[in-house]
Design an enzyme around this catalytic site. Sequence first.
Site, PDB file in Angstrom:
ATOM      1  N   ASP A   1       0.244  -1.573   0.111  1.00 26.53           N
ATOM      2  CA  ASP A   1      -0.093  -0.264   0.182  1.00 26.53           C
ATOM      3  C   ASP A   1       0.512   1.189  -0.214  1.00 26.53           C
ATOM      4  OD1 ASP A   1      -2.406   1.647   0.452  1.00 26.53           O
ATOM      5  OD2 ASP A   1      -3.101   0.430   0.949  1.00 26.53           O
TER       6      ASP A   1
ATOM      7  N   HIS B   1       1.995   2.083  -3.379  1.00 26.20           N
ATOM      8  CA  HIS B   1       1.595   3.071  -3.709  1.00 26.20           C
ATOM      9  C   HIS B   1       2.066   4.048  -4.340  1.00 26.20           C
ATOM     10  CE1 HIS B   1      -2.238   0.313  -3.294  1.00 26.20           C
ATOM     11  NE2 HIS B   1      -1.902  -0.556  -3.871  1.00 26.20           N
TER      12      HIS B   1
END
Length: 390
Positions: free
Chosen positions: A215, A238
């Site tokens: 993430d 991310h």
Amino acid sequence: MDKIGYIRSTVYFLLLIATNNAAIVDIKTKGAKGDGITDDGPAIMKAWKEACEGPPPGSLLIPPGTYMSLAVELNGPCKGPLAINANGATIKAPPELAKFTTESWFSIRGVDKLTMTGGTFDGQGQETWKSTKCQETTKCQIPVNLRFSNLRNSLFKDITSINSKNFHISLRGSDNNRMENININAPGNSLNTDGIHIAKLNGLNITNSKIGTGDDCISFGEGSRNIRIEGVSCGPGHGFSIGSLGKFPNEEPVEGILLKNCTVNGAINGVRIKTWPNSHPGFVRDIHFEDIIINNVQNPVIVDQEYCPNKACTKGAPSKVKLTNVSFRRIRGTSASKVAMKLICSAEVPCENVEVADINLTFNGGPATSQCTNAKPKITGQNVLGVCAA
Ligand SMILES: *[C@@H]1O[C@H](CO)[C@@H](O)[C@H](O)[C@H]1NC(C)=O
Ligand SMILES: *[C@@H]1O[C@H](CO)[C@@H](O)[C@H](O)[C@H]1NC(C)=O
Ligand SMILES: *[C@@H]1O[C@H](CO)[C@@H](O)[C@H](O)[C@H]1NC(C)=O
Ligand SMILES: *[C@@H]1O[C@H](CO)[C@@H](O)[C@H](O)[C@H]1NC(C)=O
């Protein structure tokens, strides 16, 4: 020095050593087994209590070795500054989520002048990532590896966090802290394993660190203020992400962020600001990204004010989170998609004073392109990127 003076100063010196020694609390003396099987959490908590409540500066030692520990809560205030030394120690969480009933694995709260050095914290989250069952019920808690709350004037260094079941590090309500040489590692497909999540704090520097997760590498939630990130590499993951913002009423602004000399490798995003459409009002201001190297990243530069994952919102109405004074300077490298820079701002509160300079992003060997919506960036320097029609 005469003889009496000599004896006197020697005695003082020895006393000083004695009081300092007295304050180092080794978890082994509090019953830690270090066999990697026995729950050494209670020993860690006992050692903490003694070091924290004893004469300052307190010191807690986790000697080299492998430990197993269930959830641990370490609370201040302490008598004075406190050090945790875990150099050479690996601490493992049991893999079974059912053994946790708390939102944290290691929670440290309410200390002024904490110095935490070393240690590998292995959340063993592999089983947890396989199922989203827990996220779907409200009763179930997934523990964050290291949760730091209400800590001030503290230093965290040489710490490794791997395979957390949830976020790796959460830092909230904690002013004026530093993190140096933090290593965070989880696979690119691990669920919700943000590297460092920051919220509601003023003053934080993160330097020389390496983060790869499933993430965001670093996520900046509401009330993130005066933060400097330097020399951090990110990927997979991310990217460096501000937000998402605007989902809840009365969120505090995010302001004063400088992210400099960082690298993003093979991540979905490079640097990102995201806010929800149809949102509550809010502010993001004074955000600067400079000297960023991008290697094979899907969205190297992205402002997304229509952020709406899993259709969890009503698009249509614009975001009410206002972005002001945002700059992207000296960002270079390779994009994994043609549109390497997206500035998608709100129709209701367009981005103001956005600066773009010296962006050199290529796609398949040629210049990449950009898209701007409700943003009229000031473009300067030499850009190897099709610049948006303003
Ligand atoms: C962060 O670094 C800057 C520049 O070196 C410095 O002025 C500031 O005091 C530092 N902040 C903290 C919280 O250490
Ligand atoms: C930039 O960051 C790298 C680590 O990623 C570090 O080795 C280097 O010294 C930094 N350069 C500057 C100018 O700060
Ligand atoms: C934006 O920057 C300008 C010039 O540095 C400053 O005067 C202004 O107050 C800033 N606005 C916000 C909302 O931060
Ligand atoms: C852009 O980056 C490429 C590859 O790193 C480099 O060869 C080129 O000189 C750069 N162009 C500018 C204008 O900085």
